[in-house]
Design an enzyme around this catalytic site. Sequence first.
Site, PDB file in Angstrom:
ATOM      1  N   ASN A 146       0.866  -1.178   0.000  1.00  0.00           N
ATOM      2  CA  ASN A 146       0.000   0.000   0.000  1.00  0.00           C
ATOM      3  C   ASN A 146       0.903   1.229   0.000  1.00  0.00           C
ATOM      4  O   ASN A 146       1.498   1.550   1.016  1.00  0.00           O
ATOM      5  CB  ASN A 146      -0.886  -0.013   1.258  1.00  0.00           C
ATOM      6  CG  ASN A 146      -1.723   1.252   1.376  1.00  0.00           C
ATOM      7  OD1 ASN A 146      -1.869   1.997   0.406  1.00  0.00           O
ATOM      8  ND2 ASN A 146      -2.263   1.502   2.562  1.00  0.00           N
ATOM      9  N   LYS A 203       0.036   4.296  -0.389  1.00  0.00           N
ATOM     10  CA  LYS A 203      -0.632   5.508   0.123  1.00  0.00           C
ATOM     11  C   LYS A 203      -0.373   6.679  -0.847  1.00  0.00           C
ATOM     12  O   LYS A 203      -0.312   6.460  -2.045  1.00  0.00           O
ATOM     13  CB  LYS A 203      -0.148   5.810   1.541  1.00  0.00           C
ATOM     14  CG  LYS A 203      -0.173   4.574   2.431  1.00  0.00           C
ATOM     15  CD  LYS A 203       0.093   4.871   3.861  1.00  0.00           C
ATOM     16  CE  LYS A 203       0.204   3.575   4.630  1.00  0.00           C
ATOM     17  NZ  LYS A 203       0.218   3.767   6.061  1.00  0.00           N
ATOM     18  N   HIS A 232      -9.280   1.133   4.982  1.00  0.00           N
ATOM     19  CA  HIS A 232      -7.998   1.361   5.673  1.00  0.00           C
ATOM     20  C   HIS A 232      -8.234   2.341   6.828  1.00  0.00           C
ATOM     21  O   HIS A 232      -9.043   3.256   6.722  1.00  0.00           O
ATOM     22  CB  HIS A 232      -6.976   1.922   4.679  1.00  0.00           C
ATOM     23  CG  HIS A 232      -5.584   1.929   5.218  1.00  0.00           C
ATOM     24  ND1 HIS A 232      -5.129   2.901   6.090  1.00  0.00           N
ATOM     25  CD2 HIS A 232      -4.565   1.056   5.055  1.00  0.00           C
ATOM     26  CE1 HIS A 232      -3.873   2.626   6.406  1.00  0.00           C
ATOM     27  NE2 HIS A 232      -3.497   1.518   5.797  1.00  0.00           N
ATOM     28  N   GLU A 250      -6.658   4.796   7.794  1.00  0.00           N
ATOM     29  CA  GLU A 250      -6.486   6.222   7.446  1.00  0.00           C
ATOM     30  C   GLU A 250      -7.745   6.757   6.771  1.00  0.00           C
ATOM     31  O   GLU A 250      -8.085   7.925   6.941  1.00  0.00           O
ATOM     32  CB  GLU A 250      -5.241   6.393   6.554  1.00  0.00           C
ATOM     33  CG  GLU A 250      -3.976   6.226   7.373  1.00  0.00           C
ATOM     34  CD  GLU A 250      -2.778   5.701   6.590  1.00  0.00           C
ATOM     35  OE1 GLU A 250      -2.786   5.737   5.353  1.00  0.00           O
ATOM     36  OE2 GLU A 250      -1.820   5.244   7.251  1.00  0.00           O
ATOM     37  N   GLU A 306      -5.036  -4.769  10.898  1.00  0.00           N
ATOM     38  CA  GLU A 306      -4.032  -3.720  11.044  1.00  0.00           C
ATOM     39  C   GLU A 306      -4.299  -2.937  12.330  1.00  0.00           C
ATOM     40  O   GLU A 306      -5.097  -1.996  12.331  1.00  0.00           O
ATOM     41  CB  GLU A 306      -4.104  -2.764   9.858  1.00  0.00           C
ATOM     42  CG  GLU A 306      -3.840  -3.414   8.523  1.00  0.00           C
ATOM     43  CD  GLU A 306      -3.282  -2.410   7.526  1.00  0.00           C
ATOM     44  OE1 GLU A 306      -2.185  -2.631   7.042  1.00  0.00           O
ATOM     45  OE2 GLU A 306      -3.953  -1.397   7.278  1.00  0.00           O
ATOM     46  N   GLY A 333       2.774   2.463  10.591  1.00  0.00           N
ATOM     47  CA  GLY A 333       3.715   3.561  10.360  1.00  0.00           C
ATOM     48  C   GLY A 333       4.434   4.029  11.617  1.00  0.00           C
ATOM     49  O   GLY A 333       5.044   5.094  11.620  1.00  0.00           O
ATOM     50  N   SER A 344       3.824  -1.925  10.344  1.00  0.00           N
ATOM     51  CA  SER A 344       5.285  -1.928  10.487  1.00  0.00           C
ATOM     52  C   SER A 344       5.921  -3.277  10.137  1.00  0.00           C
ATOM     53  O   SER A 344       6.844  -3.731  10.807  1.00  0.00           O
ATOM     54  CB  SER A 344       5.685  -1.469  11.895  1.00  0.00           C
ATOM     55  OG  SER A 344       5.237  -0.144  12.121  1.00  0.00           O
TER      56      SER A 344
HETATM   57  C1  PEP Z   1      -0.511   0.228   5.988  1.00  0.00           C
HETATM   58  O1  PEP Z   1      -0.538   1.348   5.535  1.00  0.00           O
HETATM   59  O2  PEP Z   1      -1.433  -0.536   5.712  1.00  0.00           O
HETATM   60  C2  PEP Z   1       0.616  -0.159   6.827  1.00  0.00           C
HETATM   61  C3  PEP Z   1       0.552  -1.312   7.436  1.00  0.00           C
HETATM   62  O3  PEP Z   1       1.663   0.711   6.931  1.00  0.00           O
HETATM   63  P1  PEP Z   1       3.117   0.420   7.589  1.00  0.00           P
HETATM   64  O4  PEP Z   1       3.602  -0.876   7.001  1.00  0.00           O
HETATM   65  O5  PEP Z   1       3.954   1.593   7.167  1.00  0.00           O
HETATM   66  O6  PEP Z   1       2.927   0.339   9.060  1.00  0.00           O
END
Ligand code: PEP
Length: 246
Positions: free
Chosen positions: A9, A11, A95, A97, A164, A170, A208
């Site tokens: 992803n 973003k 997601h 976000e 998640e 992040g 992460s």
């Molecule tokens: C994500 O955006 O779905 C995500 C898991 O980001 P990151 O791997 O940067 O934590």
Amino acid sequence: MLKPFIAANWKMNKTVGETEEFIQSFIPMIEGITDADILIAPPYTSLGAAFRLLQTTNIKLAGQNVHYEEKGAFTGEISPAMLLAEGCSDVIIGHSERRQYFSETDEIVNKKVKTARKNSLEVILCIGESLQEREGDKTFEVLDRQLTGSLKDMQMAGISIAYEPIWAIGTGKTATPGQANEAHAFIRGWLKKNKDGAERVRILYGGSVTPENIEILMAQPEVNGALVGGASLKPDSFAKIVKGSI
Ligand code: PEP
């Protein structure tokens, strides 16, 4: 065992040129790998360029979001037909976000899942609890509510779930393999209780994920793949994650 599913992803990162540069470096790095499904979700503006480079590979292309209406007066939004026309086979929905910054509720997420499936887009449905909810011992309650709302009246064919935890996205704070597996086991149990074909649904972990932790995460019995943000932005790092998942 379910085939590992590793999804990037991106973003709001990468111009068309940067997308092309990534894909041209990435393809040779994962050549010959057939034991994992690989997906990239670039920004909308890069979909066409990404598709032109990916169409001769088995790497899937996804949108990061989709509207629940087929067309109309929704300035700035994207429809399922538009994603399909750009070569997408999949779409990420719900997601955190999108939920946090664009006020997407489970009801809206459910409408999006329905429209996406009606248009034959495969779906990665994201769910997960906040730090406050985890610390308040509300993780399973939140997952139950999100699954119930987001999957209302839906069968599971063509849908994967991405667990998640918001506090791990992040932040560099990964859920421990045990925490991830516990949440995935809860999700699997919920699916078994409420939907047909639960054992065929891939449950991805997101938060992460890096080349360093992918193997231990994938060693958990209920972890079937990963949704990767930051560590998917560099070809070598994402290629290592793909290889580490097998
Ligand atoms: C994500 O955006 O779905 C995500 C898991 O980001 P990151 O791997 O940067 O934590």
